[in-house]
Design a protein around this motif. Structure first.
Motif, PDB file in Angstrom:
ATOM      1  N   VAL A  74       0.712  -1.411   0.190  1.00 65.19           N
ATOM      2  CA  VAL A  74       0.150   0.074   0.117  1.00 65.19           C
ATOM      3  C   VAL A  74       0.928   1.624  -0.433  1.00 65.19           C
ATOM      4  O   VAL A  74       1.834   1.499   1.124  1.00 65.19           O
ATOM      5  N   VAL A  75       0.965   2.114  -1.091  1.00 62.58           N
ATOM      6  CA  VAL A  75       1.692   2.987  -1.215  1.00 62.58           C
ATOM      7  C   VAL A  75       0.650   4.972  -1.582  1.00 62.58           C
ATOM      8  O   VAL A  75      -0.819   4.487  -1.754  1.00 62.58           O
ATOM      9  N   ALA A  76       1.026   5.567  -0.265  1.00 62.60           N
ATOM     10  CA  ALA A  76       0.504   6.316  -0.230  1.00 62.60           C
ATOM     11  C   ALA A  76       1.378   7.598  -0.582  1.00 62.60           C
ATOM     12  O   ALA A  76       2.652   8.162   0.268  1.00 62.60           O
ATOM     13  N   ASP A  77       0.583   8.988  -0.990  1.00 60.93           N
ATOM     14  CA  ASP A  77       1.756  10.217  -1.421  1.00 60.93           C
ATOM     15  C   ASP A  77       0.783  11.106  -1.835  1.00 60.93           C
ATOM     16  O   ASP A  77      -0.431  10.980  -2.185  1.00 60.93           O
ATOM     17  N   GLN A  78       1.596  12.247  -2.532  1.00 62.19           N
ATOM     18  CA  GLN A  78       0.680  13.509  -2.565  1.00 62.19           C
ATOM     19  C   GLN A  78       0.812  13.938  -4.195  1.00 62.19           C
ATOM     20  O   GLN A  78       2.109  13.143  -4.591  1.00 62.19           O
ATOM     21  N   PHE A  79      -0.135  14.279  -3.962  1.00 60.08           N
ATOM     22  CA  PHE A  79       0.000  15.295  -5.684  1.00 60.08           C
ATOM     23  C   PHE A  79       1.074  15.325  -6.300  1.00 60.08           C
ATOM     24  O   PHE A  79       1.817  15.269  -7.468  1.00 60.08           O
ATOM     25  N   ASP A  80       2.284  16.124  -5.995  1.00 61.67           N
ATOM     26  CA  ASP A  80       3.079  16.765  -5.986  1.00 61.67           C
ATOM     27  C   ASP A  80       4.653  15.774  -6.359  1.00 61.67           C
ATOM     28  O   ASP A  80       5.083  16.118  -6.406  1.00 61.67           O
ATOM     29  N   GLY A  81       4.008  14.158  -5.581  1.00 63.87           N
ATOM     30  CA  GLY A  81       4.890  13.824  -6.023  1.00 63.87           C
ATOM     31  C   GLY A  81       5.295  12.625  -6.812  1.00 63.87           C
ATOM     32  O   GLY A  81       5.582  11.519  -6.325  1.00 63.87           O
ATOM     33  N   LEU A  82       3.828  12.874  -7.379  1.00 62.60           N
ATOM     34  CA  LEU A  82       3.955  11.631  -8.643  1.00 62.60           C
ATOM     35  C   LEU A  82       4.723  11.449  -9.278  1.00 62.60           C
ATOM     36  O   LEU A  82       4.549  10.472  -9.734  1.00 62.60           O
ATOM     37  N   GLU A  83       4.761  12.902 -10.018  1.00 55.66           N
ATOM     38  CA  GLU A  83       6.120  12.024 -10.952  1.00 55.66           C
ATOM     39  C   GLU A  83       7.814  11.834 -10.748  1.00 55.66           C
ATOM     40  O   GLU A  83       8.097  10.979 -10.458  1.00 55.66           O
ATOM     41  N   ALA A  84       7.550  12.084  -9.149  1.00 56.74           N
ATOM     42  CA  ALA A  84       8.781  10.895  -8.514  1.00 56.74           C
ATOM     43  C   ALA A  84       7.759   9.096  -8.632  1.00 56.74           C
ATOM     44  O   ALA A  84       9.535   8.126  -7.563  1.00 56.74           O
ATOM     45  N   LEU A  85       6.635   8.967  -8.100  1.00 59.82           N
ATOM     46  CA  LEU A  85       6.345   7.512  -8.236  1.00 59.82           C
ATOM     47  C   LEU A  85       7.555   6.429  -8.938  1.00 59.82           C
ATOM     48  O   LEU A  85       8.005   6.731 -10.344  1.00 59.82           O
ATOM     49  N   HIS A  86       8.378   5.164  -8.378  1.00 61.31           N
ATOM     50  CA  HIS A  86       8.336   4.325  -9.670  1.00 61.31           C
ATOM     51  C   HIS A  86       7.612   4.550 -10.444  1.00 61.31           C
ATOM     52  O   HIS A  86       6.254   4.080 -10.301  1.00 61.31           O
ATOM     53  N   GLU A  87       8.074   3.795 -11.665  1.00 61.93           N
ATOM     54  CA  GLU A  87       7.104   3.338 -12.579  1.00 61.93           C
ATOM     55  C   GLU A  87       6.503   1.801 -12.164  1.00 61.93           C
ATOM     56  O   GLU A  87       5.390   2.054 -12.482  1.00 61.93           O
ATOM     57  N   SER A  88       7.153   1.369 -11.857  1.00 60.94           N
ATOM     58  CA  SER A  88       6.467  -0.196 -11.033  1.00 60.94           C
ATOM     59  C   SER A  88       5.124   0.081  -9.837  1.00 60.94           C
ATOM     60  O   SER A  88       4.312  -0.648 -10.296  1.00 60.94           O
ATOM     61  N   VAL A  89       5.802   1.177  -8.971  1.00 54.62           N
ATOM     62  CA  VAL A  89       3.987   1.251  -8.103  1.00 54.62           C
ATOM     63  C   VAL A  89       2.850   2.028  -9.155  1.00 54.62           C
ATOM     64  O   VAL A  89       1.643   1.633  -8.652  1.00 54.62           O
ATOM     65  N   LEU A  90       3.158   2.620  -9.704  1.00 51.39           N
ATOM     66  CA  LEU A  90       2.534   2.961 -11.072  1.00 51.39           C
ATOM     67  C   LEU A  90       1.480   2.160 -11.628  1.00 51.39           C
ATOM     68  O   LEU A  90       0.222   1.769 -11.639  1.00 51.39           O
ATOM     69  N   ARG A  91       2.750   0.929 -12.157  1.00 45.21           N
ATOM     70  CA  ARG A  91       2.024   0.462 -13.125  1.00 45.21           C
ATOM     71  C   ARG A  91       1.278  -0.864 -12.673  1.00 45.21           C
ATOM     72  O   ARG A  91       0.280  -1.561 -12.743  1.00 45.21           O
ATOM     73  N   HIS A  92       1.452  -1.754 -11.336  1.00 49.13           N
ATOM     74  CA  HIS A  92       1.160  -2.455 -10.365  1.00 49.13           C
ATOM     75  C   HIS A  92       0.033  -2.005  -9.508  1.00 49.13           C
ATOM     76  O   HIS A  92      -0.345  -2.834  -8.949  1.00 49.13           O
ATOM     77  N   THR A  93      -0.169  -1.083  -9.091  1.00 45.61           N
ATOM     78  CA  THR A  93      -1.355  -0.634  -7.960  1.00 45.61           C
ATOM     79  C   THR A  93      -2.504   0.132  -9.239  1.00 45.61           C
ATOM     80  O   THR A  93      -2.397   0.750  -9.053  1.00 45.61           O
TER      81      THR A  93
END
Length: 563
Positions: free
Chosen positions: A406-425
């Motif tokens: 489970v990953v939680a972040d803010q809108f201003d940190g979306l660009e820094a999220l790893h590609e695997s996080v965005l792909r598998h969540t």
């Protein structure tokens, strides 16, 4: 013969009493509709009898004898005439129906104030639903609004509660921007401070605007009635889901519809991503998930902000570690990746031997990461690798290894999220105020409504995979050490926490959670890793070699070894 005891009264008596009242009210309304003719005839006979009594009292005493003789003669004639009683009964029923009718019908149309409000809505929609080329426009300045509004309903405050309006066929209802303009206008003109749902019927060229009831913000963290593998993210509208849960809401027991997230080997969306603005409630969601996960599994918490909002979980049974520093986060997530690989190998060996996987490979392991974008920035300043890279293995193979991320972040940190996080969540939640375009981009579907201002903490939208987009209200789960939080909510969180192990039993409890040969933190285990402190890098085992089998970082070799 012994008698069976009577069933006990359920604890949720108030909820059942409310449901019984609603059922009784519905049955009474239905019976009133069915028996309406009989009610009308009875009321008419009562009025005729009252009129006869008044006429008798008004008649002088010297004329009552001839009046009785005349009435008796009429009755005798009716009895002797063929079909006389039948005709007399029909005339009496007709007179009763006429006198028993409702002489004060309810007004069917809007009052002058409501008509003026509908006229203002109609005039405001003219620029959106009209073009100069239309010879007979449905919307025109000074036109008739009754042709455009098919249905309308107002609440006690005189604001539109439900509107069904027609629009011309040439309106681009498939264009998201065109629809967003109309929705924003209607939400502003119909009354601020409420949340509206917009239902577009493209085939019938109709738009249904419904004012939604606000979701309850009084539900605190508690033990929800769920099965293993089910996690309650929050609560939604009664028409969105077909399930309810008994909860305590502001001191009252009632049934509310939940948003249930199912994890495990058969889950199609095993990992979750929550995004929001500062103060929107993403950390509250992670704390709620952590308390529910501790009932059946172990939890590893990585906090990027370093505010200590999860320090109350440190040292609790089932809590592997609570890390706040880049070094501790890197060590903890590296252990999580190696633990995922170990579980895959052990389960594969057991299946090849025709045996069930070991129990330690089936116990759920939860990895909760808050603000990983901040951790990546701090790790880059220290010359360390981004801890998010260690999430690739748990995200890719976590479902088979009973590992949930489970990953939680803010809108201003979306660009820094790893590609695997965005792909598998594939399970997503967006909390707090956010543009409709941002919500649609993250959830894959534009919401049919927008939260009313001001947006309470924990309010937003959730979508589990390819399922429907749901409104969401996260249960209140504050940091119990935060003195600014309400005392009832803090007490509810403390009541759900597992008790700290006794000093003599602490070492044994740690060894049961993490075997010594698989514990990269050393013999002290979570006690040394907790408290948001910096821990040493995982070292070799007692024999000088790393006893934990580690797969190669290549995803292809990892998947091959797992199968």
């Amino acid at each position: 013969m012994a008698r069976r005891p009577l069933p006990r009264i359920l604890t949720s008596g108030s909820a059942q009493l409310t449901r019984s009242r609603e059922l009784a009210r519905t049955a009474a309304d239905g019976a009133t509709d069915v028996l309406q003719p009989l009610i009308t005839l009875t009321r008419g006979l009562h009025r005729l009898a009252g009129a006869g009594r008044r006429r008798w009292r008004e008649t002088p005493k010297d004329r009552r004898g001839p009046l009785l003789f005349l009435a008796a003669s009429v009755v005798l004639v009716v009895v002797l005439v063929p079909y006389g009683p039948l005709l007399a009964g029909a005339v009496l029923m007709a007179a009763a129906a006429w006198h028993g009718r409702d002489r004060h019908p309810k007004p069917t149309g809007p009052d002058p104030a409501e008509a003026a409000r509908l006229g203002a809505l109609y005039e405001a929609l003219v620029p959106y639903f009209s073009v100069p080329e239309d010879p007979e426009p449905l919307y025109s300045h000074g036109g008739d609004w009754t042709a455009a509004f098919a249905e309308h309903d107002f609440d006690e405050d005189g604001r539109p509660g439900r509107l069904v309006l027609r629009y011309p066929a040439y309106f681009a209802d498939g264009d998201a921007d065109a629809r967003a303009g109309v929705e924003q206008l209607l939400a502003t003109k119909a009354g601020r401070g409420r949340e509206y749902h917009f239902g577009w019927d493209e085939a019938g060229n109709r738009l249904t605007v419904t004012a939604l009831a606000p979701l309850s913000t009084g539900i605190a963290a508690q033990r929800f009635v769920t099965a293993p593998g089910e996690t309650v993210l929050g609560f939604t509208d009664p028409t969105s889901v077909q399930r309810t849960l008994p909860v305590a809401d502001a001191g009252e027991q009632r049934d509310v519809p939940p948003v249930v997230w199912r994890t495990g080997p058969r889950s199609t969306e095993p990992h979750l991503l929550a995004v929001g603005q500062p103060g929107s409630g993403t950390s509250t969601l992670l704390r709620s998930i952590a308390l529910q996960a501790l009932r059946h599994g172990d939890v590893l918490i990585v906090e990027g902000a370093g505010a200590g909002e999860y320090a109350f979980l440190a040292g609790r049974p089932g809590v592997i570690a609570v890390e706040c520093s880049p070094a501790g986060a890197l060590s903890g997530l590296e252990w999580a990746a190696r633990e995922t690989e170990r579980r895959l190998i052990e389960a594969n060996r057991a299946r090849q031997a025709g045996q069930a996987p070991p129990p330690d490979t089936r116990r759920p392991l939860w990895i909760l990461v808050d603000r990983p974008s901040v951790l990546g920035h701090l790790a880059a300043l220290d010359g360390r690798p981004d801890p998010q890279a260690m999430l690739q293995v748990p995200l890719r193979h976590g479902r088979a290894a009973a590992v949930t991320v489970v990953v939680a972040d803010q809108f201003d940190g979306l660009e820094a999220l790893h590609e695997s996080v965005l792909r598998h969540t594939r399970a997503r939640a967006v909390l707090g105020p956010a543009p409709v375009e941002a919500v649609g981009h993250l959830l894959g579907a534009r919401p049919g409504s927008a939260p009313a201002e001001p947006v309470p903490a924990g309010r937003g939208f959730a979508r589990l995979g390819a399922g429907p987009l749901l409104r969401l209200q996260v249960p209140g789960t504050p940091d119990p050490f935060d003195e600014a939080a309400p005392e009832p909510l803090r007490t509810a969180v403390l009541a759900l926490l597992p008790e700290h192990p006794a000093p003599a039993e602490e070492a044994d409890g740690v060894e049961q959670q993490l075997p010594a040969e698989a514990d990269p933190f050393g013999k002290e285990g979570p006690a040394a890793a907790g408290g948001c402190g910096t821990v040493e890098e995982p070292g070799p085992g007692p024999t000088g070699e790393d006893p934990m089998p580690t797969l190669d970082a290549d995803p292809a070799r990892t998947a091959a070894a797992a199968t």
